[in-house]
Design an enzyme around this catalytic site. Structure first.
Site, PDB file in Angstrom:
ATOM      1  N   TRP B 104      22.504  19.595  24.586  1.00 59.62           N
ATOM      2  CA  TRP B 104      23.202  19.357  25.858  1.00 59.62           C
ATOM      3  C   TRP B 104      22.297  18.692  26.878  1.00 59.62           C
ATOM      4  O   TRP B 104      22.720  17.771  27.579  1.00 59.62           O
ATOM      5  CB  TRP B 104      23.775  20.677  26.395  1.00 59.62           C
ATOM      6  CG  TRP B 104      24.464  21.428  25.306  1.00 59.62           C
ATOM      7  CD1 TRP B 104      24.080  22.589  24.734  1.00 59.62           C
ATOM      8  CD2 TRP B 104      25.654  21.021  24.605  1.00 59.62           C
ATOM      9  NE1 TRP B 104      24.930  22.939  23.723  1.00 59.62           N
ATOM     10  CE2 TRP B 104      25.904  21.997  23.625  1.00 59.62           C
ATOM     11  CE3 TRP B 104      26.516  19.932  24.706  1.00 59.62           C
ATOM     12  CZ2 TRP B 104      26.991  21.922  22.751  1.00 59.62           C
ATOM     13  CZ3 TRP B 104      27.600  19.846  23.840  1.00 59.62           C
ATOM     14  CH2 TRP B 104      27.821  20.831  22.872  1.00 59.62           C
ATOM     15  N   ASP B 173      23.182  23.547  33.834  1.00 62.79           N
ATOM     16  CA  ASP B 173      24.326  23.654  32.941  1.00 62.79           C
ATOM     17  C   ASP B 173      24.372  25.088  32.412  1.00 62.79           C
ATOM     18  O   ASP B 173      23.569  25.470  31.558  1.00 62.79           O
ATOM     19  CB  ASP B 173      24.157  22.654  31.792  1.00 62.79           C
ATOM     20  CG  ASP B 173      25.288  22.725  30.775  1.00 62.79           C
ATOM     21  OD1 ASP B 173      26.180  23.585  30.907  1.00 62.79           O
ATOM     22  OD2 ASP B 173      25.268  21.897  29.834  1.00 62.79           O
ATOM     23  N   LYS B 197      33.618  29.398  27.160  1.00 64.42           N
ATOM     24  CA  LYS B 197      32.764  30.347  26.481  1.00 64.42           C
ATOM     25  C   LYS B 197      32.827  31.721  27.151  1.00 64.42           C
ATOM     26  O   LYS B 197      33.232  32.695  26.531  1.00 64.42           O
ATOM     27  CB  LYS B 197      31.328  29.816  26.405  1.00 64.42           C
ATOM     28  CG  LYS B 197      31.227  28.619  25.433  1.00 64.42           C
ATOM     29  CD  LYS B 197      30.259  27.567  25.881  1.00 64.42           C
ATOM     30  CE  LYS B 197      30.436  26.229  25.210  1.00 64.42           C
ATOM     31  NZ  LYS B 197      30.573  26.150  23.779  1.00 64.42           N
TER      32      LYS B 197
END
Lengths: 362, 362
Positions: B104, B173, B197
């Site tokens: 990511w 993030d 999530k």
């Protein structure tokens, strides 16, 4: 009407078919024997792959799209498309034509110009407060695309026939009337539609792209702003809005299997709109706001004698289980949105109420 | 475990609290006595306004955010943020620091560079296949921001403590561990998290912005790509992803009212992870893939002796109602994602299965 449900005339998010809602509810703790909710299954699973594949195939069948078209699901609503379309298709000293029928097309023009793109407003109905769809438009021969908004939810106008743009591909915002009627897709290079009016909940925009348009997309754009990313990854470069796509799949299944396709849906939509417009035209208590040949079959906009009476009309409607009849704040007045999922029973309940309200206040 | 439900260890979309799913199901045809589904009510209605306001207030309480922070809901997932962050914050000859802990953050760096922005990789754990979180990082004094990924779902690493960046605001993030633990928000300029999530379904990204960061946003960006648009319109410049925000609201309510806040949630998450790591560390059949002090409490990654055995392990797990244990395709192996909604009962069911599998195959 089912107990505890109301007649929903909201402009979007809007009514969904009751059978679709019931199917979602029924399976919500255990989707397709996965032992998980549709909100819990992986987008890389067989369960979700079946959902998105079915949604794509049904879209192709319903809209009679051949293999020159790809069906994409993108987040950010139609408003994100206003910026992505010129970013992907319009470069250098090329020009795109836009027809300005108010609100959404006005915003689309603004988002292209923010990026310094060359936009030619080929026609506009601003002169009469966007109450009609322009005719006899001269499109630019070598424009990259010609952008139109097929239906204006706020002004209550709709293109009854799409314009002849010659060889220039039509880019069309169909947010408020996609899947409401059949049409020939071949002149279209790009069709997009926020789902929350005719095909699903908010949170996803369906986009249909003709494959030759993908050749216009520059390599150097950010990944999430490139149509090529969505086309090459079946809209799953990253996690897609699974629940919204699932709901679309069920709505498309309902369109094919319960309604019988877009030709049938179109007849039902014409009947509903005719019932409402004919009633309004039969007297002068309710005044339709758009020119007759530009009237939307989806959003029926009208005025009463004055604003106080309109407020009273909307409030008393709510007491009678008729929701969402207030016009958009930018224009005032009243509006009945009668998308695919709104039944003739709901429309008749509305005209019954309108008659009753007129008899008390006329 | 409720009948017909499985233990869900998917990495995202992932398990949601059963009580949340049941509340959605129960009210799905008639949300809050509206007579409509949450998917059908207008985003401009009192019904939805209450939902988004409550989601914002609960976020602020749970994360102990003062009025210097705004809570936003943006579509496009964390991947869209990879492009929007440099577009909004990084201009001219300014530099941003990025710590590359794999996947990511690697993508975030790529999306900044695509736009021609100046990125300094302050540290990277690429040398050991991203199996650890770097220490003793020297951040650039005058960087506009320092970007980190708090938890890597794929590599199974997590920052146990956030780095000291001095006066440079941290951009973080937190897609895979937001709301899983308490932390001091004051060093953070921007936090973002795809919901699918720990806090909801896919289709919405929560973003938390410190108000001074809004001053960096250039006026001339496209409307839907500017954080100022979302901050000034309470994330409703256009129709937001209503269902996803509603689900987040219910998950946050569950966090506050059933769990008792993030300190309690953190203890539960530590207990679940300890149970699983302790079991793996007690033998050598299952090998954790990350360095001990960098282990994720959310995504427990491990390998077995060989790929054939791993495949057998994952398939037999499914037969035992344990879903989602396959590692990400880019790294292989096995992974148990144990986010907030995964119960200790599920984790114990997993270790019971792991013991049984080892006894048969060890």
């Amino acid at each position: 009407m089912k107990a505890n449900r109301v007649h929903n005339f909201s402009a979007g998010p809007a009514a969904l078919p009751l059978s679709v809602l019931e199917e979602i509810q029924e399976s919500f703790l255990n989707f397709n024997n996965s032992g998980m909710s549709i909100t819990e299954v992986s987008h890389r699973s067989k369960w979700f792959d079946d959902v998105i594949n079915d949604a794509i195939e049904r879209t192709k069948r319903l809209l009679k799209l051949d293999d020159n078209f790809e069906v994409l699901f993108i987040q950010g609503g139609a408003s994100m498309q206003f910026c992505m379309i010129p970013m992907n298709f319009l470069h250098g000293n090329k020009t795109a034509d836009y027809v300005d029928t108010g609100t959404w097309s006005t915003k689309a023009i603004k988002e292209a110009r923010i990026q310094g793109k060359t936009v030619h407003v080929a026609s506009s109905s601003e002169d009469k407060n966007y109450s009609y769809i322009p005719k006899d438009i001269e499109f630019t021969d070598n424009a990259v695309y010609a952008h139109i908004t097929s239906n204006n939810t706020i002004k209550g106008t709709q293109w009854s026939n799409f314009p002849d743009t010659g060889n220039v591909p039509i880019v069309c915002d169909m947010s408020s009337d996609i899947m409401s009627r059949s049409f020939d897709p071949s002149p279209f290079g790009f069709i997009f539609a926020g789902a929350q009016k005719n095909i699903g909940p908010s949170g996803v925009c369906m986009a249909i792209i003709r494959k030759d348009m993908l050749d216009l997309v520059p390599e150097e754009l950010p990944t999430m702003l490139k149509y090529t990313t969505f086309a090459s990854k079946k809209s799953m470069f990253n996690t897609p809005p699974c629940f919204a796509i699932y709901t679309i799949q069920l709505v498309l299944k309902w369109l094919e299997e319960s309604i019988g396709g877009l030709e049938k849906m179109e007849i039902l939509n014409q009947e509903k709109a005719r019932h409402l417009y004919d009633f309004m035209d039969s007297g002068d208590f309710y005044k339709a706001t758009t020119e007759k040949d530009s009237r939307s079959l989806m959003n029926v906009t009208f005025r009463l004698h004055d604003e106080a009476l309109e407020k009273h009309f909307v409030e008393e409607a709510i007491e009678n289980d008729l929701n969402g009849l207030k016009g958009h704040s930018s224009v005032g007045g009243c509006r009945a949105s009668i998308y695919n999922a709104t039944t003739m029973d709901s429309v008749k309940a509305l005209t019954d109420y309108m008659k009753h309200f007129e008899s008390k206040n006329g």
